[in-house]
Scaffold this motif. Structure first.
Motif, PDB file in Angstrom:
ATOM      1  N   ILE A   1     -25.696  -2.384   7.498  1.00  0.00           N
ATOM      2  CA  ILE A   1     -25.744  -2.998   8.825  1.00  0.00           C
ATOM      3  C   ILE A   1     -24.504  -2.650   9.648  1.00  0.00           C
ATOM      4  O   ILE A   1     -24.564  -2.510  10.872  1.00  0.00           O
ATOM      5  CB  ILE A   1     -25.935  -4.525   8.711  1.00  0.00           C
ATOM      6  CG1 ILE A   1     -26.360  -5.111  10.065  1.00  0.00           C
ATOM      7  CG2 ILE A   1     -24.700  -5.204   8.144  1.00  0.00           C
ATOM      8  CD1 ILE A   1     -26.865  -6.541   9.972  1.00  0.00           C
ATOM      9  N   ASN A   2     -23.357  -2.456   8.970  1.00  0.00           N
ATOM     10  CA  ASN A   2     -22.141  -2.104   9.690  1.00  0.00           C
ATOM     11  C   ASN A   2     -22.157  -0.656  10.168  1.00  0.00           C
ATOM     12  O   ASN A   2     -21.534  -0.319  11.177  1.00  0.00           O
ATOM     13  CB  ASN A   2     -20.924  -2.372   8.810  1.00  0.00           C
ATOM     14  CG  ASN A   2     -20.719  -3.857   8.599  1.00  0.00           C
ATOM     15  OD1 ASN A   2     -20.309  -4.571   9.496  1.00  0.00           O
ATOM     16  ND2 ASN A   2     -21.060  -4.331   7.411  1.00  0.00           N
ATOM     17  N   LEU A   3     -22.859   0.222   9.459  1.00  0.00           N
ATOM     18  CA  LEU A   3     -23.043   1.582   9.942  1.00  0.00           C
ATOM     19  C   LEU A   3     -23.906   1.565  11.200  1.00  0.00           C
ATOM     20  O   LEU A   3     -23.622   2.281  12.171  1.00  0.00           O
ATOM     21  CB  LEU A   3     -23.688   2.450   8.861  1.00  0.00           C
ATOM     22  CG  LEU A   3     -24.046   3.880   9.269  1.00  0.00           C
ATOM     23  CD1 LEU A   3     -22.808   4.652   9.713  1.00  0.00           C
ATOM     24  CD2 LEU A   3     -24.746   4.613   8.130  1.00  0.00           C
ATOM     25  N   PHE A   4     -24.946   0.751  11.195  1.00  0.00           N
ATOM     26  CA  PHE A   4     -25.786   0.619  12.397  1.00  0.00           C
ATOM     27  C   PHE A   4     -24.937   0.169  13.577  1.00  0.00           C
ATOM     28  O   PHE A   4     -25.045   0.717  14.690  1.00  0.00           O
ATOM     29  CB  PHE A   4     -26.913  -0.385  12.143  1.00  0.00           C
ATOM     30  CG  PHE A   4     -27.812  -0.609  13.328  1.00  0.00           C
ATOM     31  CD1 PHE A   4     -28.965   0.142  13.491  1.00  0.00           C
ATOM     32  CD2 PHE A   4     -27.501  -1.562  14.293  1.00  0.00           C
ATOM     33  CE1 PHE A   4     -29.792  -0.050  14.607  1.00  0.00           C
ATOM     34  CE2 PHE A   4     -28.315  -1.762  15.403  1.00  0.00           C
ATOM     35  CZ  PHE A   4     -29.465  -1.005  15.553  1.00  0.00           C
ATOM     36  N   LYS A   5     -24.082  -0.809  13.358  1.00  0.00           N
ATOM     37  CA  LYS A   5     -23.231  -1.317  14.447  1.00  0.00           C
ATOM     38  C   LYS A   5     -22.238  -0.254  14.914  1.00  0.00           C
ATOM     39  O   LYS A   5     -21.944  -0.159  16.107  1.00  0.00           O
ATOM     40  CB  LYS A   5     -22.499  -2.568  13.983  1.00  0.00           C
ATOM     41  CG  LYS A   5     -23.409  -3.771  13.767  1.00  0.00           C
ATOM     42  CD  LYS A   5     -22.635  -4.964  13.223  1.00  0.00           C
ATOM     43  CE  LYS A   5     -23.546  -6.167  13.024  1.00  0.00           C
ATOM     44  NZ  LYS A   5     -22.807  -7.332  12.453  1.00  0.00           N
ATOM     45  N   ALA A   6     -21.714   0.536  13.973  1.00  0.00           N
ATOM     46  CA  ALA A   6     -20.765   1.578  14.333  1.00  0.00           C
ATOM     47  C   ALA A   6     -21.418   2.662  15.186  1.00  0.00           C
ATOM     48  O   ALA A   6     -20.778   3.263  16.049  1.00  0.00           O
ATOM     49  CB  ALA A   6     -20.151   2.187  13.078  1.00  0.00           C
ATOM     50  N   LEU A   7     -22.704   2.935  14.935  1.00  0.00           N
ATOM     51  CA  LEU A   7     -23.433   3.937  15.705  1.00  0.00           C
ATOM     52  C   LEU A   7     -23.859   3.421  17.074  1.00  0.00           C
ATOM     53  O   LEU A   7     -24.161   4.210  17.979  1.00  0.00           O
ATOM     54  CB  LEU A   7     -24.672   4.389  14.931  1.00  0.00           C
ATOM     55  CG  LEU A   7     -24.449   5.390  13.815  1.00  0.00           C
ATOM     56  CD1 LEU A   7     -25.704   5.517  12.949  1.00  0.00           C
ATOM     57  CD2 LEU A   7     -24.051   6.752  14.368  1.00  0.00           C
ATOM     58  N   ASN A   8     -23.885   2.092  17.238  1.00  0.00           N
ATOM     59  CA  ASN A   8     -24.374   1.490  18.474  1.00  0.00           C
ATOM     60  C   ASN A   8     -23.409   0.402  18.961  1.00  0.00           C
ATOM     61  O   ASN A   8     -23.805  -0.752  19.150  1.00  0.00           O
ATOM     62  CB  ASN A   8     -25.768   0.898  18.254  1.00  0.00           C
ATOM     63  CG  ASN A   8     -26.765   1.929  17.760  1.00  0.00           C
ATOM     64  OD1 ASN A   8     -27.257   2.745  18.530  1.00  0.00           O
ATOM     65  ND2 ASN A   8     -27.063   1.899  16.466  1.00  0.00           N
ATOM     66  N   PRO A   9     -22.139   0.745  19.153  1.00  0.00           N
ATOM     67  CA  PRO A   9     -21.131  -0.284  19.425  1.00  0.00           C
ATOM     68  C   PRO A   9     -21.292  -0.991  20.772  1.00  0.00           C
ATOM     69  O   PRO A   9     -20.935  -2.159  20.900  1.00  0.00           O
ATOM     70  CB  PRO A   9     -19.811   0.497  19.363  1.00  0.00           C
ATOM     71  CG  PRO A   9     -20.182   1.896  19.731  1.00  0.00           C
ATOM     72  CD  PRO A   9     -21.546   2.107  19.136  1.00  0.00           C
ATOM     73  N   ASP A  10     -21.801  -0.305  21.768  1.00  0.00           N
ATOM     74  CA  ASP A  10     -21.872  -0.884  23.120  1.00  0.00           C
ATOM     75  C   ASP A  10     -23.307  -1.057  23.621  1.00  0.00           C
ATOM     76  O   ASP A  10     -23.515  -1.392  24.789  1.00  0.00           O
ATOM     77  CB  ASP A  10     -21.099   0.004  24.099  1.00  0.00           C
ATOM     78  CG  ASP A  10     -19.642   0.162  23.704  1.00  0.00           C
ATOM     79  OD1 ASP A  10     -19.019  -0.850  23.331  1.00  0.00           O
ATOM     80  OD2 ASP A  10     -19.139   1.306  23.747  1.00  0.00           O
ATOM     81  N   THR A  11     -24.276  -0.826  22.757  1.00  0.00           N
ATOM     82  CA  THR A  11     -25.682  -0.904  23.168  1.00  0.00           C
ATOM     83  C   THR A  11     -26.248  -2.286  22.860  1.00  0.00           C
ATOM     84  O   THR A  11     -26.157  -2.755  21.717  1.00  0.00           O
ATOM     85  CB  THR A  11     -26.535   0.140  22.429  1.00  0.00           C
ATOM     86  OG1 THR A  11     -25.988   1.438  22.665  1.00  0.00           O
ATOM     87  CG2 THR A  11     -27.976   0.098  22.887  1.00  0.00           C
ATOM     88  N   PRO A  12     -26.829  -2.962  23.849  1.00  0.00           N
ATOM     89  CA  PRO A  12     -27.494  -4.231  23.559  1.00  0.00           C
ATOM     90  C   PRO A  12     -28.681  -3.980  22.624  1.00  0.00           C
ATOM     91  O   PRO A  12     -29.523  -3.123  22.909  1.00  0.00           O
ATOM     92  CB  PRO A  12     -27.975  -4.710  24.930  1.00  0.00           C
ATOM     93  CG  PRO A  12     -27.192  -3.919  25.921  1.00  0.00           C
ATOM     94  CD  PRO A  12     -26.890  -2.608  25.275  1.00  0.00           C
ATOM     95  N   VAL A  13     -28.730  -4.686  21.518  1.00  0.00           N
ATOM     96  CA  VAL A  13     -29.820  -4.489  20.566  1.00  0.00           C
ATOM     97  C   VAL A  13     -30.956  -5.418  20.984  1.00  0.00           C
ATOM     98  O   VAL A  13     -31.062  -6.568  20.537  1.00  0.00           O
ATOM     99  CB  VAL A  13     -29.358  -4.765  19.119  1.00  0.00           C
ATOM    100  CG1 VAL A  13     -30.486  -4.474  18.140  1.00  0.00           C
ATOM    101  CG2 VAL A  13     -28.137  -3.909  18.787  1.00  0.00           C
ATOM    102  N   ALA A  14     -31.786  -4.901  21.868  1.00  0.00           N
ATOM    103  CA  ALA A  14     -32.856  -5.698  22.465  1.00  0.00           C
ATOM    104  C   ALA A  14     -34.057  -4.805  22.744  1.00  0.00           C
ATOM    105  O   ALA A  14     -33.939  -3.572  22.784  1.00  0.00           O
ATOM    106  CB  ALA A  14     -32.359  -6.342  23.756  1.00  0.00           C
ATOM    107  N   VAL A  15     -35.204  -5.438  22.922  1.00  0.00           N
ATOM    108  CA  VAL A  15     -36.453  -4.713  23.177  1.00  0.00           C
ATOM    109  C   VAL A  15     -36.277  -3.793  24.393  1.00  0.00           C
ATOM    110  O   VAL A  15     -35.766  -4.202  25.442  1.00  0.00           O
ATOM    111  CB  VAL A  15     -37.612  -5.697  23.397  1.00  0.00           C
ATOM    112  CG1 VAL A  15     -38.885  -4.944  23.805  1.00  0.00           C
ATOM    113  CG2 VAL A  15     -37.862  -6.518  22.144  1.00  0.00           C
ATOM    114  N   GLY A  16     -36.687  -2.528  24.236  1.00  0.00           N
ATOM    115  CA  GLY A  16     -36.604  -1.552  25.306  1.00  0.00           C
ATOM    116  C   GLY A  16     -35.354  -0.704  25.289  1.00  0.00           C
ATOM    117  O   GLY A  16     -35.308   0.343  25.938  1.00  0.00           O
TER     118      GLY A  16
END
Length: 325
Positions: free
Chosen positions: A159-174
């Motif tokens: 899960i921390n790798l996912f966060k590292a790849l998407n540090p500034d992206t809102p994790v939301a539909v769309g």
């Protein structure tokens, strides 16, 4: 199916280097040559994400030799995945990355790809998973607690790798996020399963002896050993409930009554239970995939949810399961 007495893992391990992960770009991983991964480099990659190791883990996963959680770090699971690939390719087995291994690992698609979050990704989430089983027993479903957790597991990621790849992206539909792309599930008909206790690996073989898939596993402990000898698969249950019995299981908190916990990926036995002819034992998933191969189990064979789901799709009742010390 009876998982009433399966004993659950000891979640006592604190993993290093999981906090405040530095941002990581997908291009950095996709362009990282795996032939730069040396033994010395592996030894120095425990506390941070190594782009080349992420790349290598994805390729091994695609090839049917699971590294468990794709986390960009060195560990025994990575060496076992390399060894599993060597067995499948009929190469000398030493668990080390060499030109023969590199030359046979297909690398025909980017390891990290973009993914648009769908409406279904936001469904069936729960606010939290309480630690106490009595509280869990009151819930309707032990689902994921966030889209982030749901996607990390779907794409076999820490899960921390996912966060590292998407540090500034809102994790939301769309929204568009970057994820590891491990490939399609393995297919075939498993005729024999080997569970190697010492190395912590499960191997699934076809009738002709071909290795179909290899998985890192947590298999019992010194205090609560797994079965010995040869057993058989009785059946497969997907999204099983879990019955906690303190007279047979370990003592969880102050719970001294039998409790029935609902199904879900955060259920103590995960999303699949492969029942064995040895009473009370099975091969099952876990709510904590990052601990596979790193924390002890109380007897059963524990895989990541995605690995046990893949294995379950290739087994039928009567498949032989052999335990090796």
């Amino acid at each position: 199916m009876n998982n009433a007495f399966c004993l659950v893992p000891i979640f006592s391990l604190i993993l290093a280097g999981v906090a405040a992960a530095a941002p990581l770009k997908g291009e950095e991983i996709n362009n990282a040559p795996i032939n730069t991964v040396s033994t010395d480099r592996l030894a120095n990659s425990r506390s941070k994400f190594d782009p080349a190791i992420v790349h290598l883990q994805v390729l091994l996963d695609r090839a049917g030799s699971s590294p468990g959680v794709i986390d960009g770090r060195n560990g025994e699971n990575l060496g076992m995945a390399i060894a599993g690939f060597e067995i499948a390719q009929q190469l000398p087995v030493d668990g080390k990355l060499d030109p023969d291994v590199i030359g046979r690992l297909p690398d025909d698609a980017p390891a990290i790809q973009s993914y648009v979050i769908l409406e279904d990704d936001g469904k069936d989430l729960v606010e939290r998973i309480p630690k106490d089983y009595a509280e869990q027993a009151k819930m309707r479903h032990l689902g994921y607690t966030s889209i982030t957790e749901k996607l990390a597991e779907r794409f076999h990621m820490d899960i921390n790798l996912f966060k590292a790849l998407n540090p500034d992206t809102p994790v939301a539909v769309g929204e568009t996020v970057f994820v590891a792309m491990p490939g399609a599930s393995r297919s075939g008909e498993v005729k024999r399963i080997e569970a190697h206790k010492k190395s912590g690996q499960v191997m699934a073989f076809a009738e002709d002896g071909t290795l179909l898939a290899a998985y890192p596993a947590t298999i019992g402990s010194e205090e609560s050993p797994s079965p010995t000898g040869t057993h058989k698969v009785k059946g497969v249950a997907r999204m099983p409930p879990y019955t906690y019995n303190p007279k047979i299981n370990f003592q969880q908190g102050k719970n001294r009554k039998i409790l029935k916990l609902p199904s879900g990926p955060n259920n103590p036995v995960g999303t699949v239970w492969i029942d064995l002819t040895e009473p009370t034992y099975g091969i099952h998933g876990t709510p904590s995939p990052e601990l596979i191969g790193k924390a002890s189990s109380h007897g059963c064979v524990r895989l990541t949810n995605w690995d046990v789901e893949e294995l379950a799709g290739m087994v039928k009742p009567g498949v032989t399961v052999e335990f090796f010390d």
